[in-house]
Design a protein around this motif. Sequence first.
Motif, PDB file in Angstrom:
ATOM      1  N   ALA A 329       0.832  -1.209   0.000  1.00 20.46           N
ATOM      2  CA  ALA A 329       0.000   0.000   0.000  1.00 20.46           C
ATOM      3  C   ALA A 329       0.864   1.255   0.000  1.00 20.46           C
ATOM      4  CB  ALA A 329      -0.925  -0.011   1.216  1.00 20.46           C
ATOM      5  N   GLU A 330       1.952   1.238   0.766  1.00 17.66           N
ATOM      6  CA  GLU A 330       2.853   2.391   0.808  1.00 17.66           C
ATOM      7  C   GLU A 330       3.511   2.611  -0.553  1.00 17.66           C
ATOM      8  OE1 GLU A 330       5.445   1.252   3.928  1.00 17.66           O
ATOM      9  OE2 GLU A 330       4.029   1.771   5.526  1.00 17.66           O
ATOM     10  N   GLN A 331       3.898   1.516  -1.228  1.00 14.74           N
ATOM     11  CA  GLN A 331       4.504   1.651  -2.555  1.00 14.74           C
ATOM     12  C   GLN A 331       3.491   2.188  -3.564  1.00 14.74           C
ATOM     13  OE1 GLN A 331       7.926   0.768  -3.781  1.00 14.74           O
ATOM     14  NE2 GLN A 331       6.976   2.193  -5.211  1.00 14.74           N
ATOM     15  N   LEU A 332       2.244   1.706  -3.464  1.00 20.39           N
ATOM     16  CA  LEU A 332       1.194   2.182  -4.366  1.00 20.39           C
ATOM     17  C   LEU A 332       0.947   3.670  -4.165  1.00 20.39           C
ATOM     18  CD1 LEU A 332      -0.946   1.205  -6.470  1.00 20.39           C
ATOM     19  CD2 LEU A 332      -2.532   1.004  -4.543  1.00 20.39           C
ATOM     20  N   LEU A 333       0.854   4.095  -2.903  1.00 25.11           N
ATOM     21  CA  LEU A 333       0.649   5.510  -2.603  1.00 25.11           C
ATOM     22  C   LEU A 333       1.813   6.350  -3.113  1.00 25.11           C
ATOM     23  CD1 LEU A 333      -0.839   7.851  -1.191  1.00 25.11           C
ATOM     24  CD2 LEU A 333       0.356   7.207   0.919  1.00 25.11           C
ATOM     25  N   SER A 334       3.038   5.872  -2.885  1.00 27.42           N
ATOM     26  CA  SER A 334       4.219   6.615  -3.321  1.00 27.42           C
ATOM     27  C   SER A 334       4.246   6.763  -4.842  1.00 27.42           C
ATOM     28  CB  SER A 334       5.484   5.900  -2.843  1.00 27.42           C
ATOM     29  OG  SER A 334       6.643   6.523  -3.345  1.00 27.42           O
ATOM     30  N   ASP A 335       3.933   5.684  -5.565  1.00 24.33           N
ATOM     31  CA  ASP A 335       3.937   5.755  -7.030  1.00 24.33           C
ATOM     32  C   ASP A 335       2.875   6.732  -7.522  1.00 24.33           C
ATOM     33  OD1 ASP A 335       5.904   3.875  -6.876  1.00 24.33           O
ATOM     34  OD2 ASP A 335       4.988   2.476  -8.280  1.00 24.33           O
ATOM     35  N   TRP A 336       1.698   6.685  -6.906  1.00 30.17           N
ATOM     36  CA  TRP A 336       0.643   7.611  -7.328  1.00 30.17           C
ATOM     37  C   TRP A 336       1.054   9.059  -7.066  1.00 30.17           C
ATOM     38  CZ3 TRP A 336      -2.842  10.328  -3.821  1.00 30.17           C
ATOM     39  CH2 TRP A 336      -3.732  11.155  -4.507  1.00 30.17           C
ATOM     40  N   GLN A 337       1.643   9.325  -5.916  1.00 29.35           N
ATOM     41  CA  GLN A 337       2.043  10.691  -5.604  1.00 29.35           C
ATOM     42  C   GLN A 337       3.091  11.196  -6.594  1.00 29.35           C
ATOM     43  OE1 GLN A 337       3.156  10.086  -1.489  1.00 29.35           O
ATOM     44  NE2 GLN A 337       1.265  10.995  -0.747  1.00 29.35           N
ATOM     45  N   GLN A 338       3.977  10.314  -7.059  1.00 30.26           N
ATOM     46  CA  GLN A 338       4.998  10.728  -8.018  1.00 30.26           C
ATOM     47  C   GLN A 338       4.416  10.988  -9.407  1.00 30.26           C
ATOM     48  OE1 GLN A 338       8.595   8.319  -8.082  1.00 30.26           O
ATOM     49  NE2 GLN A 338       8.290   7.754  -5.958  1.00 30.26           N
ATOM     50  N   ARG A 339       3.328  10.275  -9.761  1.00 26.37           N
ATOM     51  CA  ARG A 339       2.802  10.383 -11.128  1.00 26.37           C
ATOM     52  C   ARG A 339       1.369  10.906 -11.143  1.00 26.37           C
ATOM     53  NH1 ARG A 339       5.504   5.339 -11.224  1.00 26.37           N
ATOM     54  NH2 ARG A 339       3.582   4.107 -11.279  1.00 26.37           N
ATOM     55  N   ARG A 340       0.960  11.576 -10.086  1.00 24.34           N
ATOM     56  CA  ARG A 340      -0.434  11.990  -9.987  1.00 24.34           C
ATOM     57  C   ARG A 340      -0.830  12.965 -11.084  1.00 24.34           C
ATOM     58  NH1 ARG A 340      -2.142  14.016  -4.828  1.00 24.34           N
ATOM     59  NH2 ARG A 340      -3.828  14.926  -6.030  1.00 24.34           N
ATOM     60  N   ASP A 341       0.122  13.767 -11.581  1.00 24.26           N
ATOM     61  CA  ASP A 341      -0.204  14.738 -12.625  1.00 24.26           C
ATOM     62  C   ASP A 341      -0.490  14.075 -13.963  1.00 24.26           C
ATOM     63  OD1 ASP A 341       0.101  16.770 -10.803  1.00 24.26           O
ATOM     64  OD2 ASP A 341       2.156  17.237 -11.385  1.00 24.26           O
ATOM     65  N   GLU A 342       0.043  12.876 -14.189  1.00 21.37           N
ATOM     66  CA  GLU A 342      -0.154  12.195 -15.468  1.00 21.37           C
ATOM     67  C   GLU A 342      -1.175  11.063 -15.382  1.00 21.37           C
ATOM     68  OE1 GLU A 342       3.608  14.044 -14.805  1.00 21.37           O
ATOM     69  OE2 GLU A 342       3.028  12.083 -13.982  1.00 21.37           O
ATOM     70  N   SER A 343      -1.643  10.726 -14.192  1.00 16.86           N
ATOM     71  CA  SER A 343      -2.469   9.535 -14.008  1.00 16.86           C
ATOM     72  C   SER A 343      -3.870   9.903 -13.543  1.00 16.86           C
ATOM     73  CB  SER A 343      -1.803   8.593 -13.003  1.00 16.86           C
ATOM     74  OG  SER A 343      -1.708   9.228 -11.734  1.00 16.86           O
ATOM     75  N   HIS A 344      -4.695   8.868 -13.384  1.00 14.40           N
ATOM     76  CA  HIS A 344      -6.078   9.041 -12.908  1.00 14.40           C
ATOM     77  C   HIS A 344      -6.280   8.112 -11.722  1.00 14.40           C
ATOM     78  CE1 HIS A 344     -10.292  10.183 -13.241  1.00 14.40           C
ATOM     79  NE2 HIS A 344     -10.630   8.915 -13.126  1.00 14.40           N
TER      80      HIS A 344
END
Length: 765
Positions: A329-344
């Motif tokens: 869950a921590e890795q998922l959150l970290s990845d989303w925070q890094q790519r939140r501008d390009e992702s949904h």
Amino acid sequence: MTPPLVEITAVLQSRPSDRVLGSRIERPLSGSAFDRTTFDVSGWIVGRDSPACEVELLAGDRVLRTIPLSVARPDVVAQHPEAPEGSGFWALTGTLGLDRTFALDLRAVLEDGSRVPVGSIRGKRRPVTTSFEPKLRPLMLTSLGRTGTTLAMSLLSAHPSIVAHRTYPYEIFPAKYWLHLLRVLAEPADHIASLHPEGFTDDLWTIGHNPFHTAPITNEPELMQLLGKTYVERLARFCQTSIDDLYRAVAASQGRTTATFFVEKFQPGHIPRLAWDLYPNAKEVFLVRDFRDVICSVFAFNEKRRDVGFGRDQVESDEDYVLYVARGAEQLLSDWQQRRDESHFVRYEDLATQPRETTGAVLEYLGLPRAPETIDEMVRTAFESSSFDEHRTSASIQESIGRWQRELPPALRSVCREALDPVLTELGYEPTDGAAAGARHVRPRATDEPVPATVSAATAPADDAPERFDPDAMHGQLIEAEHLARYWWAAALVSGKRVLDAGCGTAYGTEILARAGAAEVLGVDLDPGVVEAARPSALENVTLEVADVRELPFEDGSFELAVCFEVIEHVEEPERVLDELRRVVRRDGLLLVSSPNRDVYPPGNPHHKHEFLPDELADALSGRFEHVRLVRQQDWLGSGILDDLVFALDGERAFDAVVRKAVRGAPGEELYTLALASDAELPETAPYVVLTETAEAKWWQLQVDRARDERDAIEQTLGEVVDELGERDSELREAHGVIHSMQATRVWKIGTSYWNLRNRLLRRS
């Protein structure tokens, strides 16, 4: 000129330990750059009571490679006679699949099994690019197991512009396979964990790193470049071609020759990062679910299948499994925070309860047609499929939401509270103790709202709060003008330079310097929480590190310019800070530093250890630099006359103006002293004025008026209370008079005598 593929921004040596006699990372050097995907890692270590036998290179918690201590180091033996001859290490390592701004840690493995930090390597990498133009773009569905990915895959693949191999449960992964192949085959040799040069042809089942992608072959620059760049680019093109060919064949078999996307399930980690490298126009949907429900779903699914899967087989207990899920869950959150501008971002709970609205938002993100009839067909296909019967562990989708409150035993709730609540609350779910019985989920912040990127004194406990400027909480205040003026003044001097921002805090000033044209800005701060919070929003030419300004982890002369604003007064040993800044600034470089003026700055700030007088600051710098010049910073009340265009500007643009002072000032009367110091001739700097909210004195007048109104209201209430107490006192005195009159009557006296006599007789009996 094309920038290099890899840049090393910092090499941090670990502090001495009682477990080792000494250690050092010697390669790579801070500031070095490589136009290939690989770089050397070398150094030495000598154990104290237990010998060191190997070194592990890690990205986060994951060991990337294990490097033996096998390099003869007579120089180390001369320094430490008890050291074994082979106390050095060397290896090539690759960067494919790392974060664009990466951090690698080295730790020594001692003979007794213990591990000791050696240091860290910080750097940046550019993606490998090819000339291949794919016909189909990847749509990554990034999530963990049992989060609704099969439902989402069925939904997405029902759109005519999206293809997937429809074998249930949608776990055919050609893109993941070829991207992982790229990562493995491009990596330099690892004779311990991967192929060995001798006998590798005997294994007909597996292939690994090129066993010859190492010394002595790579001692030749041409071969190093061939294996570290040219071969990697060719391999990347092959992988892209393979992915595209397969999915075009899938699209043709489904009659979707005009499809624009293929969709696959992905997990957080290096594979999505590689996909973004090769497909800049990719799309990524992050799917999350209440991780407590995920755990319950895994337990139920394993019981239904009479199997142990989804990682439960990798741990010993259910409590350990909660920790296992928390790491994912921590890795998922970290990845989303890094790519939140390009992702949904999609929540399973929203997909389950509002499928049409959620699907429409995804299609809008993808830029695909979202006609109501198309969305209806997608939802019908996904939600009415009988294939999911063997997949479900709840009677209905509605029952699957919030199931943890019925199924999770108290012991596991306690572990969830500690391990999962931080991630859950960041994603908007109720904490474990805060969820009401029967509650499902709380809709978190809208996905276009930024995750808070700063940790400040305003949000920290008062007793532990550092003195830290927070540009969000303090916007429009005079303190904002003070801080911004320093950095905007310094920004005129950074163009094309490698810059250090020592004591960067929330990195607001680091960003100003980066946007002003600095080649690179490296910000350091002692607070890990502040640095981690600021990293996701950092610009491409910004690196943020945790470091002590009294012991900077950089080579001598690493920077052309360093700024250290409002830092040295917070340190018990400011002289050590100035020594370190002198060391890391080039001889022809420039240092900009500031301090409150002790004679003028209001006394009593508990965070300030030593405020410099202007002459003290000049003397301290003159002992370290050949040239020193002081400039003065003061706060003024002012009034400006501006046209409409200038009146509407904010701090993003400067404007020309005639500035006059109506009062005199003498050096030494300033609130803050700034200094320029260098061994070279000092540059000329222009005066800089920053305007904040209009007439802040009016704001204070409003506060005074408000306080006066509150005082008057309190006094009125107090008067009413005093009047009421007077009335109660009169009533009390009247009651006392009545009681006294009753006690004086004959009936009262006879009654008292009767009760006294009765009590004596009862005691005798």
